[in-house]
Enzyme design. Structure first.
Site, short mmCIF file in Angstrom:
data_model
loop_
_atom_site.label_atom_id
_atom_site.label_comp_id
_atom_site.label_asym_id
_atom_site.label_seq_id
_atom_site.Cartn_x
_atom_site.Cartn_y
_atom_site.Cartn_z
N ARG A 144 76.09 16.63 -24.87
CA ARG A 144 75.65 18.03 -24.71
C ARG A 144 75.38 18.64 -26.08
NH1 ARG A 144 73.48 21.06 -21.21
NH2 ARG A 144 75.00 20.60 -19.62
N ILE A 160 81.67 26.41 -27.47
CA ILE A 160 82.19 26.06 -26.14
C ILE A 160 81.67 24.68 -25.74
CG2 ILE A 160 82.44 26.77 -23.73
CD1 ILE A 160 81.86 29.62 -24.54
N PRO A 161 82.31 23.63 -26.26
CA PRO A 161 81.87 22.29 -25.87
C PRO A 161 82.13 22.03 -24.37
CG PRO A 161 83.55 22.18 -27.61
CD PRO A 161 83.40 23.61 -27.21
N HIS A 162 81.14 21.43 -23.72
CA HIS A 162 81.27 21.06 -22.31
C HIS A 162 80.33 19.90 -22.05
CE1 HIS A 162 78.15 24.12 -22.69
NE2 HIS A 162 77.58 23.64 -21.61
N GLY A 163 80.53 19.26 -20.93
CA GLY A 163 79.76 18.06 -20.62
C GLY A 163 78.39 18.35 -20.08
#
Length: 143
Positions: free
Chosen positions: A46, A60-63
């Protein structure tokens, strides 16, 4: 916000790279049983597609969408990085990893964005000395 718990908050973290910060955020989610290792890989994917830095010293790291099956339960990892870590040329002092079942991640993103749109909230989160302070601010702002 029931998805953030004290055991998923890390204070005074230091990271040399974006990759280290994303791996750490993912590891907290993985250790809490929220995601599989594949989801942590997708968090890096991402970031490669689009910077997860949202402004006001917050990332805001997310997949990826393709990694939805790697989410076992909704959760938030919260990493306080007082000295900051580079995210695509921007400095993040808060790294908030998220994983959501179905579309719950959209609600999490929205709530975090609202909380972190106020610079004084971000400063309070960066300066917090205890996990309970961070939890209280989240509960107060998004209740």
């Amino acid at each position: 916000m029931p998805f953030i718990q004290t055991e998923m908050i890390r204070l005074n973290q230091t990271f040399a790279t974006t990759e280290e910060a994303i791996t750490a955020a993912g590891a907290v989610l993985q250790d809490a049983g929220c995601v599989t290792p594949e989801y942590v890989e997708a968090m890096h994917e991402r970031q490669a597609i689009a910077n997860v830095y949202i402004g006001n010293y917050v990332a805001i790291p997310h997949g990826t969408e393709a990694a939805k099956s790697a989410v076992q339960k909704t959760g938030i990892s919260f990493l306080q990085v007082p000295d900051g870590v580079d995210f695509g040329g921007q400095t993040a002092k808060l790294v908030i990893g998220i994983a959501g079942v179905n579309d719950e991640h959209l609600e999490l993103l929205s709530q975090i964005a609202i909380l972190c749109s106020d610079e004084s909230n971000v400063e309070r989160l960066v300066q917090a000395k205890t996990k309970e302070e961070i939890l209280a601010l989240f509960m107060e702002e998004v209740a």
